[in-house]
Design a protein around this motif. Structure first.
Motif, PDB file in Angstrom:
ATOM      1  N   LEU A  48      11.681  23.983  26.835  1.00 45.08           N
ATOM      2  CA  LEU A  48      11.019  24.461  25.624  1.00 45.08           C
ATOM      3  C   LEU A  48      10.123  23.426  24.949  1.00 45.08           C
ATOM      4  N   SER A  49      10.392  22.135  25.195  1.00 45.77           N
ATOM      5  CA  SER A  49       9.666  21.052  24.518  1.00 45.77           C
ATOM      6  C   SER A  49       9.725  21.235  23.001  1.00 45.77           C
ATOM      7  N   ASP A  50      10.854  21.712  22.526  1.00 51.71           N
ATOM      8  CA  ASP A  50      11.051  21.966  21.094  1.00 51.71           C
ATOM      9  C   ASP A  50      12.489  21.570  20.758  1.00 51.71           C
ATOM     10  N   ARG A  51      12.632  20.424  20.095  1.00 49.77           N
ATOM     11  CA  ARG A  51      13.970  19.894  19.825  1.00 49.77           C
ATOM     12  C   ARG A  51      14.789  20.836  18.952  1.00 49.77           C
ATOM     13  N   GLU A  52      14.180  21.355  17.896  1.00 46.98           N
ATOM     14  CA  GLU A  52      14.916  22.223  16.980  1.00 46.98           C
ATOM     15  C   GLU A  52      15.397  23.491  17.694  1.00 46.98           C
ATOM     16  N   ALA A  53      14.512  24.082  18.498  1.00 51.44           N
ATOM     17  CA  ALA A  53      14.892  25.299  19.225  1.00 51.44           C
ATOM     18  C   ALA A  53      16.003  25.002  20.224  1.00 51.44           C
ATOM     19  N   ALA A  54      15.904  23.862  20.908  1.00 50.67           N
ATOM     20  CA  ALA A  54      16.929  23.482  21.888  1.00 50.67           C
ATOM     21  C   ALA A  54      18.280  23.300  21.197  1.00 50.67           C
ATOM     22  N   GLU A  55      18.274  22.638  20.046  1.00 45.20           N
ATOM     23  CA  GLU A  55      19.521  22.434  19.309  1.00 45.20           C
ATOM     24  C   GLU A  55      20.117  23.767  18.860  1.00 45.20           C
ATOM     25  N   GLU A  56      19.263  24.682  18.413  1.00 44.80           N
ATOM     26  CA  GLU A  56      19.750  25.989  17.956  1.00 44.80           C
ATOM     27  C   GLU A  56      20.373  26.779  19.106  1.00 44.80           C
ATOM     28  N   LEU A  57      19.773  26.691  20.288  1.00 44.53           N
ATOM     29  CA  LEU A  57      20.321  27.409  21.435  1.00 44.53           C
ATOM     30  C   LEU A  57      21.681  26.842  21.832  1.00 44.53           C
ATOM     31  N   VAL A  58      21.814  25.525  21.766  1.00 50.82           N
ATOM     32  CA  VAL A  58      23.105  24.900  22.082  1.00 50.82           C
ATOM     33  C   VAL A  58      24.161  25.349  21.080  1.00 50.82           C
ATOM     34  N   GLN A  59      23.823  25.314  19.796  1.00 48.60           N
ATOM     35  CA  GLN A  59      24.780  25.722  18.775  1.00 48.60           C
ATOM     36  C   GLN A  59      25.155  27.199  18.922  1.00 48.60           C
ATOM     37  N   ASP A  60      24.158  28.022  19.239  1.00 54.85           N
ATOM     38  CA  ASP A  60      24.424  29.447  19.433  1.00 54.85           C
ATOM     39  C   ASP A  60      25.380  29.672  20.598  1.00 54.85           C
ATOM     40  N   LEU A  61      25.178  28.945  21.679  1.00 51.02           N
ATOM     41  CA  LEU A  61      26.034  29.095  22.855  1.00 51.02           C
ATOM     42  C   LEU A  61      27.469  28.689  22.545  1.00 51.02           C
ATOM     43  N   PHE A  62      27.643  27.552  21.882  1.00 51.95           N
ATOM     44  CA  PHE A  62      29.002  27.099  21.593  1.00 51.95           C
ATOM     45  C   PHE A  62      29.678  27.946  20.511  1.00 51.95           C
ATOM     46  N   THR A  63      28.892  28.486  19.600  1.00 51.54           N
ATOM     47  CA  THR A  63      29.459  29.426  18.634  1.00 51.54           C
ATOM     48  C   THR A  63      30.011  30.645  19.368  1.00 51.54           C
ATOM     49  N   HIS A  64      29.267  31.107  20.360  1.00 56.44           N
ATOM     50  CA  HIS A  64      29.716  32.251  21.161  1.00 56.44           C
ATOM     51  C   HIS A  64      30.979  31.894  21.945  1.00 56.44           C
ATOM     52  N   VAL A  65      31.001  30.713  22.539  1.00 56.24           N
ATOM     53  CA  VAL A  65      32.175  30.278  23.310  1.00 56.24           C
ATOM     54  C   VAL A  65      33.421  30.279  22.427  1.00 56.24           C
ATOM     55  N   TRP A  66      33.297  29.742  21.222  1.00 54.10           N
ATOM     56  CA  TRP A  66      34.447  29.685  20.319  1.00 54.10           C
ATOM     57  C   TRP A  66      34.862  31.083  19.862  1.00 54.10           C
ATOM     58  N   SER A  67      33.899  31.909  19.537  1.00 51.28           N
ATOM     59  CA  SER A  67      34.231  33.250  19.017  1.00 51.28           C
ATOM     60  C   SER A  67      34.878  34.131  20.087  1.00 51.28           C
ATOM     61  N   GLN A  68      34.580  33.850  21.359  1.00 54.88           N
ATOM     62  CA  GLN A  68      35.129  34.659  22.450  1.00 54.88           C
ATOM     63  C   GLN A  68      36.284  33.957  23.172  1.00 54.88           C
ATOM     64  N   ARG A  69      36.826  32.916  22.567  1.00 54.37           N
ATOM     65  CA  ARG A  69      37.802  32.069  23.257  1.00 54.37           C
ATOM     66  C   ARG A  69      39.043  32.825  23.727  1.00 54.37           C
ATOM     67  N   ASN A  70      39.518  33.768  22.934  1.00 50.55           N
ATOM     68  CA  ASN A  70      40.770  34.452  23.278  1.00 50.55           C
ATOM     69  C   ASN A  70      40.606  35.496  24.375  1.00 50.55           C
ATOM     70  N   SER A  71      39.400  36.048  24.481  1.00 51.25           N
ATOM     71  CA  SER A  71      39.166  37.097  25.478  1.00 51.25           C
ATOM     72  C   SER A  71      38.348  36.613  26.662  1.00 51.25           C
ATOM     73  N   SER A  72      38.011  35.341  26.680  1.00 49.05           N
ATOM     74  CA  SER A  72      37.156  34.804  27.737  1.00 49.05           C
ATOM     75  C   SER A  72      37.795  34.917  29.115  1.00 49.05           C
ATOM     76  N   GLN A  73      36.967  35.340  30.087  1.00 45.93           N
ATOM     77  CA  GLN A  73      37.410  35.421  31.480  1.00 45.93           C
ATOM     78  C   GLN A  73      36.712  34.370  32.337  1.00 45.93           C
ATOM     79  N   VAL A  74      36.132  33.362  31.680  1.00 47.74           N
ATOM     80  CA  VAL A  74      35.397  32.311  32.402  1.00 47.74           C
ATOM     81  C   VAL A  74      36.340  31.551  33.331  1.00 47.74           C
ATOM     82  N   GLN A  75      35.890  31.364  34.564  1.00 48.02           N
ATOM     83  CA  GLN A  75      36.682  30.632  35.548  1.00 48.02           C
ATOM     84  C   GLN A  75      36.098  29.246  35.828  1.00 48.02           C
ATOM     85  N   HIS A  76      34.776  29.163  35.851  1.00 48.17           N
ATOM     86  CA  HIS A  76      34.096  27.894  36.142  1.00 48.17           C
ATOM     87  C   HIS A  76      33.235  27.532  34.936  1.00 48.17           C
ATOM     88  N   LEU A  77      33.733  26.621  34.120  1.00 48.70           N
ATOM     89  CA  LEU A  77      33.114  26.318  32.839  1.00 48.70           C
ATOM     90  C   LEU A  77      31.675  25.834  32.974  1.00 48.70           C
TER      91      LEU A  77
END
Length: 201
Positions: A48-77
């Motif tokens: 993206l060549s956009d630091r702010e956008a990159a940071e927001e995408l990372v935060q969005d992804l980890f927010t999703h990981v935490w919110s779905q922690r109890n129902s997650s079926q992820v096998q390979h992190l």
């Protein structure tokens, strides 16, 4: 989102961290974040060549990981995180492209183009303006209203939800629908969006 890291998790395998995460272990989440946030940020920033956008995408992804922690079926992190980040990058680029085209439409809609004396560039702008205007008008009324509130007036999903009296999920549905429809309507014209933006600067 802040979680205290614990040295007890630093030597854990990804599989063990996932097991601990499913039982609400904040330390496991903190270790996952510590282990993968920078590589994921690097990937997003390279694309993206956009630091702010990159940071927001990372935060969005980890927010999703935490919110779905109890129902997650992820096998390979690692595989899951990088795949999820690539999807978010692609979606972000699509949204940015459509937004750029729509903003160009708004700029062109107020421009006065004298067709009789227009240059070749002026004629191209006139044609693109007409195509963009027609594309936006083809959106269903409610989707068009929500799209304008989100992309042009920069309201958040919760704010739009209150303004249009719809649930947040319904607002997200309309935004997704609008973007999908506009990508289809503007497929040919988006190819010239970036050169025209440069021309107008």
């Amino acid at each position: 989102m802040k979680f205290s890291s614990s040295g007890a998790y630093r030597t854990c395998s990804d599989a063990a961290l996932l097991d601990a995460l499913r039982t609400d272990e904040e330390g496991a989440f903190a270790e996952i974040y510590s282990r993968y946030s920078y590589p994921l940020f690097t990937l997003a920033y390279q694309k993206l060549s956009d630091r702010e956008a990159a940071e927001e995408l990372v935060q969005d992804l980890f927010t999703h990981v935490w919110s779905q922690r109890n129902s997650s079926q992820v096998q390979h992190l690692d595989r899951y995180l990088f795949s999820a980040m690539k999807y978010r990058i692609i979606n972000y680029l699509k949204v940015r492209k459509v937004k750029a085209a729509y903003e160009l439409y708004c700029r062109l809609s107020t421009a006065q183009v004298d067709v009789d004396t227009a240059t070749e560039d002026g004629l191209a702008l006139h044609d693109l303006s007409a195509a963009l205007r027609a594309s936006v008008q083809q959106l269903p009324a409610k989707s068009r209203e929500i799209f304008q509130l989100s992309r042009l007036e920069h309201y958040t999903v919760p704010e739009i939800s209150v303004r249009v009296n719809l649930s947040e999920k319904s607002v997200e549905y309309h935004l997704t629908k609008s973007l999908k429809l506009l990508r289809g309507y503007l497929r040919e014209f988006l190819l010239v969006t970036l050169p025209l933006l440069a021309f107008l600067k």
